[in-house]
Scaffold this motif. Structure first.
Motif, short mmCIF file in Angstrom:
data_model
loop_
_atom_site.label_atom_id
_atom_site.label_comp_id
_atom_site.label_asym_id
_atom_site.label_seq_id
_atom_site.Cartn_x
_atom_site.Cartn_y
_atom_site.Cartn_z
N THR B 284 6.23 7.06 -4.62
CA THR B 284 5.78 7.08 -3.20
C THR B 284 5.51 8.52 -2.69
OG1 THR B 284 8.32 7.36 -2.33
CG2 THR B 284 6.90 5.12 -2.59
N ASP B 285 5.80 9.47 -3.49
CA ASP B 285 5.35 10.94 -3.38
C ASP B 285 3.88 11.03 -3.28
OD1 ASP B 285 7.51 13.17 -5.21
OD2 ASP B 285 7.15 12.81 -3.13
N ILE B 286 3.15 10.13 -3.90
CA ILE B 286 1.77 10.20 -4.31
C ILE B 286 1.16 9.38 -3.03
CG2 ILE B 286 0.00 9.42 -5.73
CD1 ILE B 286 1.94 11.18 -6.98
N SER B 287 0.29 10.09 -2.44
CA SER B 287 -0.40 9.68 -1.16
C SER B 287 -1.33 8.45 -1.65
CB SER B 287 -1.16 10.46 -0.52
OG SER B 287 -1.78 9.99 0.61
N GLY B 288 -1.34 7.39 -0.86
CA GLY B 288 -2.00 5.98 -1.36
C GLY B 288 -1.23 5.11 -2.18
N SER B 289 -0.17 5.38 -2.52
CA SER B 289 0.94 4.43 -3.32
C SER B 289 1.09 3.20 -2.59
CB SER B 289 2.08 5.01 -3.63
OG SER B 289 2.70 5.56 -2.49
N SER B 290 1.11 3.16 -1.28
CA SER B 290 1.30 2.13 -0.51
C SER B 290 0.37 0.75 -0.70
CB SER B 290 1.29 2.28 0.96
OG SER B 290 0.19 2.66 1.43
N PHE B 293 2.31 -0.01 -4.31
CA PHE B 293 3.79 -0.17 -4.66
C PHE B 293 4.29 -1.07 -3.36
CE2 PHE B 293 7.97 0.66 -5.57
CZ PHE B 293 8.88 0.95 -4.30
#
Lengths: 406, 406
Positions: B284-290, B293
C-alpha cells in the motif's frame, strides 16, 4: 573525564546513490551513545580507494574510535580491508581464522570458494578479530596512532550481531567511557518553540538537551553525568505541562502502547484502511506484542469493510468510506470481530490522488472503540503519502495511549 | 563533460545520537543521482557551530554543490543560517519575504511570534529563496567560491517539497548535468560472487556497475552515459541467467507486483502472522495499489486465524500455527474470504523468543494460493527479528511475482 569521540563511516556507493538506505550508522550511533561514547561524525563514502583513505586519515586526527560498515564482501568494489591496511600501515595477509570461518561457511552453503572469497580473507596483519555468526566476513580492528579503528560488515543483522556480542564490550573495556544518564520526556501537542523558551531559562552545568519534534509528539531528551540535575529540570517541564506529558521513554510510542497493555491486561486490534498495515506492523515490531495484539483487518477496499468489519453498505453509500461514521463503524466492528478490549480504526486519503475539495488529501478519521465508548477524531494532515500514513499511525497510537490512560 | 560533484550534510545532534534516522540524505542522493549529479560525500554533523563551519569549509574546496538539511527551526540548537552566513562571508539580516511567510503561517496556526521565530527569519544577505508550502522555514542558497550551497529544512516532507518543486530545477538549470542512463536488473537467488566474476570480464568504458545484494534478490545497477554499452552488457547477464532474472526496475519489488497485477487485472490479499502487517504496508506504499489490493487479515493470534481465516482449530492443535498445513489453510481461507485472485500467507517465528529445537527462530512458511493451486514454501532464515520479518516480506512478494508470471 574526557569524552570518547567516535566517528562512523558507512562505505558503499549504493548508499550515496541512494539505492540503499543507511540504517547502520543510526544503529551504531544509538548504541554507542547509550554506553557513554560521543558520536561526533558520521560519513558515507563511495567505493573509491582514495576517498576512503582520505576519510580515514582525516578522522584519525580527531577521534578516539572509528567504526566502519560495508566493503567487506567478495566483490570487486569491496575495498575496506585493503584501505584499512594502507591507512594503518600494515601489510595484508591471508588470515587463517578468517579463512577457516569462510571455508566452513561456504562448504555448508554449497558455494565454491572463488578468487573474491580468497581476497575477502586477506586482512591487516595482527588485527583483532570479531566473530560473525551470520556471515562470511569477520569484523576486524586495530589501534593506530591512539585511535581504535574497527570494520564491520554492511549487512545490518551481521553488523548488529558482531557489535552487540563482541565489539561493544571490547570498546567499553578499552575506553571505559563515563556513564551517561538519559531521560526522555514525551509530550503530545506542544510546539517546539514553547519548550525552547523554557530551556533557555535553565542553568545547565552537566546536562545537554536535544529536542525532537515528531509527527504528533515532542521528545525532550536529557543527557548528562549528573542525574540530579537532569531530574530537577525534567520535573520542571513535567509539572508545567501535565496535560501534554505522555510519559518517560527512550523507546517508541508502539512500545509505550505494548507496555501499558501488558501491565493492564488489555488486548488490542486494528481496522486499517489508508495506513494499509503500518499500525499493525509497528506494534508487532515490538517483541512481546503477541501477548496483547490479537490481529487486524486491513480493509483497503470497501467490500472488505462491508464483509469483514460489518460496516453497512448503506453507511458507505451515504457518508463515504472516509467519514467519521465509517471510522466509528470500522472500530466497533473490529472490536467485536477480533474480540479485543480496544480497537482502533483509521480511514483517510493518503494521496497523492483521491482528494476532492470536500475531502482533500490528508483528511483522516481515527476512531478508538472500547466497551465503554467509541470516540472519533478528525485530522487534516499536510504532506506526502508516506508522511500522511506515518503521522496517521502515530496519532492513532497516541490516541489509543491516551484512551487507555484515561 | 565533467561530473557535478555534490555533498550532502545532514545537520542535527539527534541524528548522531541515533534518535532520529536520517532518511533525507538518502532521498537527496537518489534524486540528485537520477538527474545526473554525482553525490560523493554525505555527512551528519552535530548542532555545534565549529563542527558545522569546518564541515562547510572542507566541502567547499571539493564540491560543486552542497545541500544541507536541518537546523532551520526556531530553537536554540538551530544554527544553520548563522553558520551558512559565516562560511559564505555574508551578513545575516531579517529577510522580508521569509518574515512575511513565517508571520502568515503562525497567524493561521494561532501561534504567537517569539524570539526564536524572529531568529528563524534572519538569513544571509542576498541569498536565493526556495518556497516551503508545508512549513515555516524557507529554503535558501547562494554561490560561494564556485560552489552552490543550499539549506533545506530537516522535516522530510518539507524538504522533499522544496527540493522537488523548486531546488532541483534550479540546480539543473544552473549546472546542466549530463544525462545519466540507469538500468537495474533484478535477479532472484543468485550469489553476488557469481555476477562479480562476470563483471570482471566486462570491458566497460563509460559505465559503472553497482551490486546490491538484498534479502532475497540481487540488483545489478548499470549507470552511464552510453546507453548502447549499458544495453550490451545488461543483455549478457539476462541471457546468461534467464531463470533467475525477474525484471528491469529502479523500483521496489512491491511496485513490480502492483504493476503486473494492474496489467493482468489480478486482485490480491494477504493473511499475515509473523510479518504483522509489513507485507500489506509495503504494497500500500505504492500509489495505485488500491486498484489491485483488496485487504488483509493480520492473524497474529490463533483465535483470529480460526475465526477470520477459517483455519480449523484441529489443524492448529495437530500441526501448530507455524506449519505448512497452517500456511496452506491461511492462504486458501484468505483467498475465499477476501475474494481475491491471489492470496499470500506468512506464518513463522520472527524471534527473538518463541523458537524451539523443532521449530527454531527464522522458520517461516509462505503459501501462495490461486484458484489453480496453492503452493507452500518453507524458509529457514537467519538474523534478528526485523531482518526475519523483512526477508519474509520480500520472499513472499517474490514468490507471488513468480506465481503470477508463470
Amino acid at each position: 573525564m574526557k569524552q570518547v569521540k567516535c566517528a562512523i563511516v558507512a562505505i558503499g556507493s549504493e548508499l550515496l546513490e541512494g539505492s540503499v538506505l543507511d540504517t547502520n550508522s543510526n544503529y551504531l550511533a544509538v548504541n554507542l551513545s547509550k554506553h557513554g561514547f560521543t558520536v561526533t561524525d558520521v560519513r558515507m563514502v563511495i567505493d573509491d580507494k582514495n576517498k576512503i583513505l582520505n576519510t580515514f586519515n582525516e578522522l584519525f586526527t580527531t577521534h578516539d574510535i572509528i567504526l566502519t560498515t560495508g566493503g567487506l564482501g567478495p566483490t570487486f568494489d569491496d575495498l575496506t580491508a585493503e584501505i584499512f591496511a594502507i591507512a594503518t600501515k600494515r601489510e595484508l595477509e591471508q588470515n587463517v581464522t578468517a579463512y577457516k570461518h569462510m571455508a566452513d561457511r561456504l562448504t555448508q552453503l554449497g558455494v565454491t570458494i572463488g578468487k573474491g572469497h580468497l581476497r575477502q580473507v586477506e586482512l591487516p596483519v595482527g588485527c583483532d578479530l570479531f566473530d560473525n555468526k551470520f556471515g562470511t566476513a569477520l569484523g576486524f580492528g586495530t589501534e593506530y596512532n591512539g585511535t581504535y579503528i574497527a570494520s564491520l560488515p554492511g549487512v545490518p543483522f551481521e553488523m548488529k550481531y558482531i557489535f552487540e556480542n563482541h565489539l561493544i564490550q571490547f570498546l567499553i573495556d578499552r575506553f571505559k567511557p563515563e556513564k551517561i544518564h538519559f531521560k526522555d520526556l514525551i509530550f503530545a501537542s506542544l510546539p517546539e518553540s514553547i519548550i525552547d523558551e523554557d530551556i533557555r531559562t535553565f542553568e545547565l552545568v552537566d546536562t545537554t538537551i536535544i529536542l525532537n519534534a515528531g509527527k504528533a509528539q515532542l521528545k525532550v531528551k536529557f543527557r548528562g553525568k549528573d542525574l540530579c540535575e537532569i531530574d530537577k529540570y525534567a520535573k520542571i517541564l513535567v509539572d508545567k505541562y501535565p496535560k501534554n506529558f505522555l510519559g518517560y521513554d527512550t523507546d517508541s510510542i508502539a512500545k509505550l502502547v505494548v507496555d501499558i497493555c501488558r501491565t493492564n491486561n488489555h488486548t488490542i486490534g486494528f481496522a486499517e484502511s489508508c495506513t494499509g498495515g503500518m499500525v499493525s506492523q509497528v506494534i508487532t515490531d515490538i517483541s512481546g506484542s503477541s501477548n496483547i495484539f490479537m490481529g487486524s483487518i486491513i480493509s483497503y477496499s470497501n467490500q472488505v469493510k462491508i464483509n469483514q468489519l460489518n460496516v453497512a453498505k448503506t453507511l458507505i453509500d451515504k457518508y463515504g468510506a472516509v467519514s467519521s461514521e465509517c471510522a466509528d463503524a470500522m472500530a466497533k466492528g473490529a472490536r467485536e470481530i477480533l474480540g479485543v478490549d480496544y480497537a482502533v480504526s483509521i480511514t483517510g486519503i493518503a494521496g497523492p490522488t483521491g482528494g476532492t475539495d470536500d475531502k482533500p488529501v490528508g483528511l483522516v478519521y481515527i476512531a478508538i472503540s472500547s466497551d465503554k465508548k467509541t470516540v472519533v477524531f478528525e485530522e487534516r494532515l499536510k504532506g506526502d503519502r508516506e508522511s500522511i500514513r506515518v503521522r496517521s499511525t502515530n496519532i492513532a497510537l497516541f490516541k489509543l495511549l491516551e484512551a487507555i490512560k484515561n
